[in-house]
Design a protein around this motif. Structure first.
Motif, PDB file in Angstrom:
ATOM      1  N   TYR A 104       9.076   7.654 -17.152  1.00 36.84           N
ATOM      2  CA  TYR A 104       8.931   7.907 -15.783  1.00 36.84           C
ATOM      3  C   TYR A 104       7.434   7.654 -15.275  1.00 36.84           C
ATOM      4  CZ  TYR A 104      13.491  10.363 -16.786  1.00 36.84           C
ATOM      5  OH  TYR A 104      14.506  10.773 -17.183  1.00 36.84           O
ATOM      6  N   GLY A 105       7.517   6.998 -13.910  1.00 35.42           N
ATOM      7  CA  GLY A 105       6.135   6.542 -13.635  1.00 35.42           C
ATOM      8  C   GLY A 105       6.187   6.189 -12.109  1.00 35.42           C
ATOM      9  N   MET A 106       4.841   6.287 -11.551  1.00 33.09           N
ATOM     10  CA  MET A 106       4.636   5.985 -10.408  1.00 33.09           C
ATOM     11  C   MET A 106       3.246   5.008 -10.144  1.00 33.09           C
ATOM     12  SD  MET A 106       2.591   9.062  -8.604  1.00 33.09           S
ATOM     13  CE  MET A 106       2.032   8.057  -7.413  1.00 33.09           C
ATOM     14  N   ARG A 140      10.495  13.720 -16.622  1.00 31.03           N
ATOM     15  CA  ARG A 140      11.262  13.647 -15.392  1.00 31.03           C
ATOM     16  C   ARG A 140      10.190  12.610 -14.271  1.00 31.03           C
ATOM     17  NH1 ARG A 140       8.188  16.416 -11.798  1.00 31.03           N
ATOM     18  NH2 ARG A 140       6.872  18.074 -12.630  1.00 31.03           N
ATOM     19  N   GLU A 141      11.233  12.175 -13.064  1.00 27.17           N
ATOM     20  CA  GLU A 141      10.466  11.527 -12.113  1.00 27.17           C
ATOM     21  C   GLU A 141       9.555  12.518 -11.521  1.00 27.17           C
ATOM     22  OE1 GLU A 141      10.729   8.727 -11.379  1.00 27.17           O
ATOM     23  OE2 GLU A 141      12.858   7.978 -11.561  1.00 27.17           O
ATOM     24  N   PHE A 142       8.478  11.770 -10.919  1.00 24.39           N
ATOM     25  CA  PHE A 142       7.382  12.600 -10.191  1.00 24.39           C
ATOM     26  C   PHE A 142       8.068  12.851  -8.869  1.00 24.39           C
ATOM     27  CE2 PHE A 142       4.615  10.218 -12.870  1.00 24.39           C
ATOM     28  CZ  PHE A 142       3.710  10.797 -13.231  1.00 24.39           C
ATOM     29  N   THR A 143       7.667  14.053  -8.274  1.00 22.56           N
ATOM     30  CA  THR A 143       8.272  14.730  -7.097  1.00 22.56           C
ATOM     31  C   THR A 143       7.450  14.094  -6.048  1.00 22.56           C
ATOM     32  OG1 THR A 143       6.924  16.660  -6.950  1.00 22.56           O
ATOM     33  CG2 THR A 143       8.781  16.849  -8.168  1.00 22.56           C
ATOM     34  N   ASP A 144       7.916  14.221  -4.798  1.00 23.93           N
ATOM     35  CA  ASP A 144       7.326  13.495  -3.572  1.00 23.93           C
ATOM     36  C   ASP A 144       5.852  14.196  -3.554  1.00 23.93           C
ATOM     37  OD1 ASP A 144       9.283  12.058  -2.941  1.00 23.93           O
ATOM     38  OD2 ASP A 144      10.106  13.242  -1.592  1.00 23.93           O
ATOM     39  N   SER A 157       0.919  -1.298  -0.131  1.00 21.73           N
ATOM     40  CA  SER A 157       0.047  -0.014  -0.136  1.00 21.73           C
ATOM     41  C   SER A 157       0.708   1.115   0.011  1.00 21.73           C
ATOM     42  CB  SER A 157      -0.978  -0.028   1.239  1.00 21.73           C
ATOM     43  OG  SER A 157      -1.707  -0.955   1.302  1.00 21.73           O
ATOM     44  N   GLY A 158       0.646   2.562  -0.554  1.00 19.27           N
ATOM     45  CA  GLY A 158       1.209   3.705  -0.769  1.00 19.27           C
ATOM     46  C   GLY A 158       1.243   3.804  -1.986  1.00 19.27           C
ATOM     47  N   THR A 159       2.546   4.441  -2.069  1.00 14.77           N
ATOM     48  CA  THR A 159       3.176   5.022  -3.581  1.00 14.77           C
ATOM     49  C   THR A 159       4.542   4.591  -3.797  1.00 14.77           C
ATOM     50  OG1 THR A 159       3.727   7.172  -2.617  1.00 14.77           O
ATOM     51  CG2 THR A 159       1.569   6.769  -3.629  1.00 14.77           C
ATOM     52  N   ARG A 160       5.065   4.621  -4.680  1.00 14.39           N
ATOM     53  CA  ARG A 160       6.301   4.342  -5.268  1.00 14.39           C
ATOM     54  C   ARG A 160       6.721   4.424  -6.649  1.00 14.39           C
ATOM     55  NH1 ARG A 160       9.872   0.594  -2.353  1.00 14.39           N
ATOM     56  NH2 ARG A 160       8.481   1.149  -0.727  1.00 14.39           N
ATOM     57  N   SER A 200       2.254  12.182  -3.575  1.00 10.53           N
ATOM     58  CA  SER A 200       1.168  12.592  -2.478  1.00 10.53           C
ATOM     59  C   SER A 200      -0.064  13.160  -2.987  1.00 10.53           C
ATOM     60  CB  SER A 200       1.703  13.423  -1.462  1.00 10.53           C
ATOM     61  OG  SER A 200       2.786  12.858  -0.736  1.00 10.53           O
ATOM     62  N   HIS A 201      -0.087  13.966  -4.084  1.00  7.38           N
ATOM     63  CA  HIS A 201      -1.195  14.409  -4.680  1.00  7.38           C
ATOM     64  C   HIS A 201      -2.087  13.503  -5.412  1.00  7.38           C
ATOM     65  CE1 HIS A 201      -4.093  17.301  -6.416  1.00  7.38           C
ATOM     66  NE2 HIS A 201      -3.553  17.139  -7.679  1.00  7.38           N
ATOM     67  N   VAL A 202      -1.316  12.576  -5.958  1.00  8.04           N
ATOM     68  CA  VAL A 202      -1.746  11.478  -6.675  1.00  8.04           C
ATOM     69  C   VAL A 202      -2.533  10.626  -5.769  1.00  8.04           C
ATOM     70  CG1 VAL A 202      -1.446   9.459  -8.282  1.00  8.04           C
ATOM     71  CG2 VAL A 202      -0.444  11.492  -8.917  1.00  8.04           C
ATOM     72  N   HIS A 203      -1.659  10.237  -4.721  1.00  8.18           N
ATOM     73  CA  HIS A 203      -2.472   9.440  -3.740  1.00  8.18           C
ATOM     74  C   HIS A 203      -3.820   9.755  -3.060  1.00  8.18           C
ATOM     75  CE1 HIS A 203      -2.489   7.246   0.062  1.00  8.18           C
ATOM     76  NE2 HIS A 203      -2.100   6.262  -0.398  1.00  8.18           N
TER      77      HIS A 203
END
Length: 203
Positions: free
Chosen positions: A94-96, A116-120, A67-70, A124-127
């Motif tokens: 790049y993805g998450m 680019r990579e997703f920022t933290d 669970s969560g994001t990565r 969090s916003h996507v989550h």
């Protein structure tokens, strides 16, 4: 009031933070999601489906077991079929992944971009967006007797007029019952509502 317009707004919000596209499966049960939305390039979707990558995708495997994001680059699971490098060729560089809910009703969303990579903060916003969609689309525990009876009539092949006569109500009242059933099941069509009601043991 139907929840569908709110869900549409959340999907639009997700699209803004994922310029490369996204795929979200809401309330996955017995491998099948209640709602599936995929905006990745159609050419990639065709390859992904044809090669049965859903059974081999390390990002999906992570989502099913965590669970969560990565970030995709930090999943740490083997990718023997080279799915992620192949996806990069379609702009999904790049993805998450975001995974929410119990194993019995898991929601998993992937989001991509090419630059680019997703920022933290973006993760969090996507989550938060996916969590809201997960909560909003929670399947109902039951239908009203009127809603269930209306869907049963359609499931058994009755047309509106025949079904209304069978239930002893006007055709407009019957249509109102179908509309409320669709809204409760977050279905866009009556056929979809019937299918979901069957899947969840509501009729």
């Amino acid at each position: 009031m139907s929840k569908a317009p709110v869900l549409d707004l959340l999907l639009h919000e997700l699209a803004l933070v994922a310029p490369g596209g996204f795929a979200v499966g809401l309330h996955i049960r017995y491998v099948s999601p209640l709602i599936m939305v995929n905006t990745y390039p159609e050419s990639w979707q065709e390859v992904y489906t044809a090669k049965l990558y859903g059974l081999r995708d390390p990002t999906l495997a992570w989502g099913l077991s965590h669970s969560g994001t990565r970030r995709w680059s930090q999943i740490g699971l083997p990718d023997p079929f080279g799915i992620l490098p192949e996806a990069a060729g379609y702009g999904l560089v790049y993805g998450m992944i975001a995974s929410i809910g119990p194993m019995s009703s898991r929601t998993i969303a992937g989001a991509a971009r090419a630059d680019r990579e997703f920022t933290d903060d973006e993760m969090s916003h996507v989550h938060r967006i996916v969590q809201r969609m997960h909560d909003l689309s929670e399947p109902p525990a039951r239908l009203s007797r009127a809603q269930a009876d209306a869907l049963k009539c359609i499931a058994e092949g009755d047309r509106h007029a025949a079904a209304a006569a069978r239930l002893g109500i006007s055709e407009s009242a019957f249509k109102a019952r179908l509309t409320s059933a669709r809204q409760k099941l977050m279905a866009r069509t009556t056929a979809e509502a019937v299918q979901r009601a069957k899947e969840y043991g509501l009729i």
